[in-house]
Design a protein around this motif. Sequence first.
Motif, PDB file in Angstrom:
ATOM      1  N   LEU A  41       0.803  -1.219   0.000  1.00 17.17           N
ATOM      2  CA  LEU A  41       0.000   0.000   0.000  1.00 17.17           C
ATOM      3  C   LEU A  41       0.834   1.267   0.000  1.00 17.17           C
ATOM      4  O   LEU A  41       0.375   2.325  -0.445  1.00 17.17           O
ATOM      5  N   TRP A  42       2.050   1.182   0.521  1.00 20.15           N
ATOM      6  CA  TRP A  42       2.796   2.359   0.979  1.00 20.15           C
ATOM      7  C   TRP A  42       2.911   3.470  -0.060  1.00 20.15           C
ATOM      8  O   TRP A  42       2.689   4.648   0.235  1.00 20.15           O
ATOM      9  N   HIS A  43       3.261   3.122  -1.289  1.00 24.64           N
ATOM     10  CA  HIS A  43       3.550   4.166  -2.281  1.00 24.64           C
ATOM     11  C   HIS A  43       2.287   4.826  -2.840  1.00 24.64           C
ATOM     12  O   HIS A  43       2.391   5.770  -3.625  1.00 24.64           O
ATOM     13  N   GLY A  44       1.121   4.359  -2.418  1.00 17.69           N
ATOM     14  CA  GLY A  44      -0.111   5.037  -2.789  1.00 17.69           C
ATOM     15  C   GLY A  44      -0.664   5.898  -1.672  1.00 17.69           C
ATOM     16  O   GLY A  44      -1.747   6.481  -1.807  1.00 17.69           O
ATOM     17  N   LEU A  45       0.076   6.014  -0.559  1.00 17.62           N
ATOM     18  CA  LEU A  45      -0.374   6.769   0.615  1.00 17.62           C
ATOM     19  C   LEU A  45       0.408   8.067   0.745  1.00 17.62           C
ATOM     20  O   LEU A  45       1.540   8.164   0.295  1.00 17.62           O
ATOM     21  N   ARG A  46      -0.182   9.040   1.423  1.00 20.19           N
ATOM     22  CA  ARG A  46       0.471  10.326   1.644  1.00 20.19           C
ATOM     23  C   ARG A  46       0.265  10.760   3.098  1.00 20.19           C
ATOM     24  O   ARG A  46      -0.777  10.489   3.694  1.00 20.19           O
ATOM     25  N   PRO A  47       1.265  11.461   3.670  1.00 21.96           N
ATOM     26  CA  PRO A  47       1.109  11.980   5.038  1.00 21.96           C
ATOM     27  C   PRO A  47      -0.114  12.901   5.116  1.00 21.96           C
ATOM     28  O   PRO A  47      -0.400  13.605   4.151  1.00 21.96           O
ATOM     29  N   PRO A  48      -0.821  12.861   6.238  1.00 23.57           N
ATOM     30  CA  PRO A  48      -0.524  12.171   7.511  1.00 23.57           C
ATOM     31  C   PRO A  48      -1.165  10.796   7.651  1.00 23.57           C
ATOM     32  O   PRO A  48      -1.401  10.337   8.761  1.00 23.57           O
ATOM     33  N   TYR A  49      -1.499  10.111   6.552  1.00 19.92           N
ATOM     34  CA  TYR A  49      -1.901   8.708   6.550  1.00 19.92           C
ATOM     35  C   TYR A  49      -3.188   8.456   7.343  1.00 19.92           C
ATOM     36  O   TYR A  49      -3.302   7.453   8.060  1.00 19.92           O
TER      37      TYR A  49
ATOM     38  N   ALA B  56      -3.696   3.852  -4.792  1.00 19.43           N
ATOM     39  CA  ALA B  56      -3.899   4.568  -6.055  1.00 19.43           C
ATOM     40  C   ALA B  56      -2.629   4.625  -6.884  1.00 19.43           C
ATOM     41  O   ALA B  56      -2.627   5.175  -7.984  1.00 19.43           O
ATOM     42  N   ALA B  57      -1.555   4.082  -6.365  1.00 18.35           N
ATOM     43  CA  ALA B  57      -0.269   4.196  -7.053  1.00 18.35           C
ATOM     44  C   ALA B  57      -0.170   3.194  -8.193  1.00 18.35           C
ATOM     45  O   ALA B  57      -0.437   2.007  -8.012  1.00 18.35           O
ATOM     46  N   ALA B  58       0.213   3.677  -9.361  1.00 16.82           N
ATOM     47  CA  ALA B  58       0.571   2.769 -10.442  1.00 16.82           C
ATOM     48  C   ALA B  58       1.973   2.234 -10.165  1.00 16.82           C
ATOM     49  O   ALA B  58       2.766   2.867  -9.473  1.00 16.82           O
ATOM     50  N   SER B  59       2.267   1.065 -10.704  1.00 17.43           N
ATOM     51  CA  SER B  59       3.584   0.432 -10.503  1.00 17.43           C
ATOM     52  C   SER B  59       3.925   0.305  -9.029  1.00 17.43           C
ATOM     53  O   SER B  59       4.941   0.829  -8.559  1.00 17.43           O
ATOM     54  N   PRO B  60       3.116  -0.393  -8.231  1.00 17.95           N
ATOM     55  CA  PRO B  60       3.402  -0.520  -6.803  1.00 17.95           C
ATOM     56  C   PRO B  60       4.607  -1.422  -6.553  1.00 17.95           C
ATOM     57  O   PRO B  60       4.990  -2.238  -7.397  1.00 17.95           O
ATOM     58  N   PHE B  61       5.187  -1.268  -5.382  1.00 21.31           N
ATOM     59  CA  PHE B  61       6.273  -2.142  -4.951  1.00 21.31           C
ATOM     60  C   PHE B  61       5.701  -3.493  -4.550  1.00 21.31           C
ATOM     61  O   PHE B  61       4.666  -3.576  -3.876  1.00 21.31           O
ATOM     62  N   ARG B  62       6.359  -4.551  -4.949  1.00 22.83           N
ATOM     63  CA  ARG B  62       5.970  -5.904  -4.562  1.00 22.83           C
ATOM     64  C   ARG B  62       7.031  -6.443  -3.610  1.00 22.83           C
ATOM     65  O   ARG B  62       8.179  -6.607  -4.015  1.00 22.83           O
TER      66      ARG B  62
END
Length: 555
Positions: free
Chosen positions: A174-182, A199-205
Amino acid sequence: MQRFADLLDRLVLTPSRNGKLRLMVDHFRTVPDPERGYALAAITGELDIRSVKPAMLRDLMTERMDEVLFGYSYDYVGDLAETIALVWPSPHDGEVVRRNDTPTLERVVTELDAATRAEGPRLVEAWLDRLDSSGRYALLKLVTGSLRIGVSSRLAKQALADFGEKDIVEIEELWHGLRPPYLALFDWLEGRADKPVSAAASPFRPVMLSQPLEEPDHGRIRPEDYAAEWKWDGIRVQATVERGVKRLYSRTGDDVSDAFPDLLDYMTFDGSLDGELLVAHPAPKGGGRPAVHPHQGSVRDDIVVGTFSDLQQRLNRKSVSAAVMRKHPVFLRTYDLLQDGADDLRALPFAERRARLDRFVAALEPSRFDISPFVPFSAFEDLARLRADPPHPVIEGLMLKRWDSAYVPGRPKGPWFKWKQDPHLIDAVLMYAQRGHGKRSSFYSDYTFGVWTGPDERPELVPVGKAYFGFTDEELKQLDKYIRDNTIERFGPVRSVRAEPDHGLVIEVAFEGLARSARHKSGVAMRFPRVSRLRWDKPASEADRLETLQAMIGG
């Protein structure tokens, strides 16, 4: 802000991993939104405060304190934020400090985010007047972005997983599709909302990791069960393209795309590759050094693979110049295919993923992508022989993977093994010492060591590396005392230590490999040097010579 300051203080002073996890979980549990979210962003390096830079903070100090005195203080402490926090004077002109007017973490982040570079330092100045020493330290660490509290981004994500009783894999995906303050993240972790949709395209696996091969496991490594590959001495990355978005991730999920635009330009696929980032140059006419021996398959004589020292010129950069890219071009030596278009391949056996990888990489630019070749073997003894004498200096051992293994995040026992070469050892002489940071700022804990060169009757020491770990706390105290007692020159936070054939401290240094380097006076660069043991018993004259290291490279 005070709660954040208390958290930083305790994290710095807590050495154990589990202790740090408990502190972060407790902070997430007891501190409300959005304060805890901004604290998380600060710890994971997701805040980018552009209105304040370190040079601006030094300028603030010259308005409050004699510049020379501050310089001496900074040399002694060794950390800018800690120095300012300790010496910041009380407000001038009789102003009364109102401690109940201290800023919240949310206020600090939002006001600095909206401030200009002229306004940012004045905001910080006003807050420094209203905070105590620990609050000032936290504020300054926040705005400079250099926390150095012994907490990695992944450890913070593990704390989130513990807090919400979730699998860390879910957090990482999920991390790379999130923004502070979460806010949505914490709502889910506390059971008030459904899991956020990234919502992030190309997420980390999340990556699959290997276990070190131990002697009891030697008997299970058979050709019908395991594939063997070389273990390349680069950095593990994941190259992902989805919906036109290109991202390059480190093994811990950090987005490092900005540092390698020359590779991103050639990511013309739709999917996700796992592999090793290396430096390679086109071979001169007549061919370069093959990537592997001919009898081991997949020979490449059109490129010359660089050492880890070459790759280091590209690491830890937020941007990279065209000149650096020309001098140290990177490419990806792939070894797994996680996503092929819309198909998630991670549940498939390794043998099937590898067959898909062969077809996938065949369509890519060969100067930027290739495949890590298999190492044929008929018995375990073949692997032992190859491990002891690999065909290329950028190989640091072997990888062993079960043909039937799925790609499972984490470090499962059995599917993948790494069998690294034994570390090299040399005896070197301590030459220089520098103060550490954080809890080590009172000790000389960063060491430069050298080996002998020149004629036997007039030997000289030449530096060959630096190390700052591998010793116990008790040994650190012994080293610090030795350095203070044997200092011959001072250069700010650095001390030159007496080092002569008949007087000097010998350190046994362990390291993973050597490479030639024009940047170093010795002509060599070490890979992962660390203190193996202190040789109080050994005369400095018996330390190793530079010719010993040069022979290692030649071998």
